[in-house]
Design a protein around this motif. Structure first.
Motif, PDB file in Angstrom:
ATOM      1  N   UNK A  89       0.833  -1.209   0.000  1.00 18.17           N
ATOM      2  CA  UNK A  89       0.000   0.000   0.000  1.00 18.17           C
ATOM      3  C   UNK A  89       0.863   1.252   0.000  1.00 18.17           C
ATOM      4  N   UNK A  90       2.002   1.188   0.671  1.00 19.39           N
ATOM      5  CA  UNK A  90       2.918   2.324   0.710  1.00 19.39           C
ATOM      6  C   UNK A  90       3.473   2.632  -0.669  1.00 19.39           C
ATOM      7  N   UNK A  91       3.855   1.607  -1.404  1.00 20.83           N
ATOM      8  CA  UNK A  91       4.486   1.801  -2.703  1.00 20.83           C
ATOM      9  C   UNK A  91       3.479   2.233  -3.765  1.00 20.83           C
ATOM     10  N   UNK A  92       2.282   1.653  -3.720  1.00 16.19           N
ATOM     11  CA  UNK A  92       1.277   1.956  -4.733  1.00 16.19           C
ATOM     12  C   UNK A  92       0.614   3.295  -4.455  1.00 16.19           C
ATOM     13  N   UNK A  93       0.291   3.544  -3.174  1.00 10.12           N
ATOM     14  CA  UNK A  93      -0.423   4.768  -2.807  1.00 10.12           C
ATOM     15  C   UNK A  93      -1.908   4.606  -3.054  1.00 10.12           C
ATOM     16  N   UNK A  94      -2.710   5.004  -2.089  1.00 11.94           N
ATOM     17  CA  UNK A  94      -4.157   4.894  -2.218  1.00 11.94           C
ATOM     18  C   UNK A  94      -4.808   5.861  -1.246  1.00 11.94           C
ATOM     19  N   UNK A  95      -6.139   5.923  -1.259  1.00 11.07           N
ATOM     20  CA  UNK A  95      -6.871   6.793  -0.354  1.00 11.07           C
ATOM     21  C   UNK A  95      -7.353   5.998   0.856  1.00 11.07           C
ATOM     22  N   UNK A  96      -7.279   6.635   2.027  1.00 10.58           N
ATOM     23  CA  UNK A  96      -7.776   6.009   3.241  1.00 10.58           C
ATOM     24  C   UNK A  96      -9.253   6.299   3.444  1.00 10.58           C
TER      25      UNK A  96
END
Length: 277
Positions: free
Chosen positions: A147-154
């Motif tokens: 999740x850190x590498x891809x990046x997403x919304x919380x």
């Protein structure tokens, strides 16, 4: 020699690196890290050198040629990632290819992947070498790193903490959710990575301090004003109040400062022993 906090593209973690020049914040620089030369960004003011700290090295400010080559290698990595994903599906490999990253000199390509079990990926090495002569390194990453590498919304609608500002992954437990009086719903307590929300740890210490001033759940208490006694059913740490279900069948929301512990009632066994004597 200066110590500059450097941030790489796929992680918010700051890496202290030595530099002969105090580059301004926001400067793109070429650094010599563990994998080799890479382009990164200066993210803070110069700091002090620590005796036992291991440092990388800032080689120089990135030139337009460096940035153009870095962008080209990034495009190559993205194309190679999608190719490897297709080949993995064709071969039935239960793996998710997260990222493919080159060093600036193209001497090393790192293929980051996620899998639920140990898996052999040697069959994909040939696919990589068909497109580059770089040495291939497969690196397994966990759900949080993915999740850190891809990046997403919380759930808050903002970028997830792991790819925005977290410097390390601290342990998170379901006890933290209980202390904050949150509903134990896995869908609401889990982040995009499928693990417990990292933000549960942010205020946990403060909640622990507030809970010390409150009676425990299910404890018997009495209200000093009305004299009504009952059982604590819910805690409200932020307001310093608790819900009490009284012996008269009423649910009352009262300040914890107005409660005292209910007197203990003699046990039935003790009464029987006293009478028989």
């Amino acid at each position: 020699m200066f110590v500059l906090p450097i941030r790489f593209e796929r992680s918010p973690r700051l890496h202290p690196m030595l530099s002969e020049v105090a580059h301004p914040v926001g400067t793109r620089v070429v650094v010599q890290g563990k994998r080799g030369p890479e382009v990164a960004t200066v993210r803070g003011e110069p700091g002090e050198r620590q005796a036992q700290e291991r440092y990388g090295m800032v080689l120089h400010a990135a030139t337009p040629a460096d940035l153009e080559r870095w962008a080209d290698l990034h495009r190559q990595g993205e194309d190679l990632k999608w190719l490897l994903r297709a080949r993995a599906r064709e071969r039935g490999l239960p793996v998710k290819l997260v990222a493919v990253e080159f060093t600036l000199d193209e001497s090393l390509v790192t293929v980051s992947y996620s899998a639920d079990e140990r898996i052999e990926l040697s069959s994909l090495i040939g696919e990589v070498r068909a497109h580059t002569r770089a040495r291939v390194n497969f690196a397994a990453v966990g759900p949080r790193e993915q999740a850190q590498m891809i990046g997403t919304l919380g759930a808050c609608g903002r970028e997830n903490c792991s790819s925005n500002h977290l410097q390390e992954f601290a342990p998170v437990s379901i006890r933290m959710a209980r202390d904050q009086q949150l509903p134990l719903n896995p869908e609401k307590l889990s982040g995009p990575c499928g693990r417990l929300l990292c933000c549960l740890q942010f205020e946990h210490v403060q909640y622990q301090e507030l809970l010390r001033e409150l009676p425990r759940k299910n404890a018997r208490v009495c209200h000093e004003g009305s004299g009504a006694c009952g059982k604590v059913t819910k805690l409200h740490p932020l307001t310093g109040r608790v819900d009490v279900y009284t012996d008269q069948g009423l649910l009352q929301d009262v300040p914890a400062s107005e409660l005292r512990r209910a007197p203990e009632t003699p046990e039935r066994g003790a009464k029987g022993q006293k009478g028989s004597a």
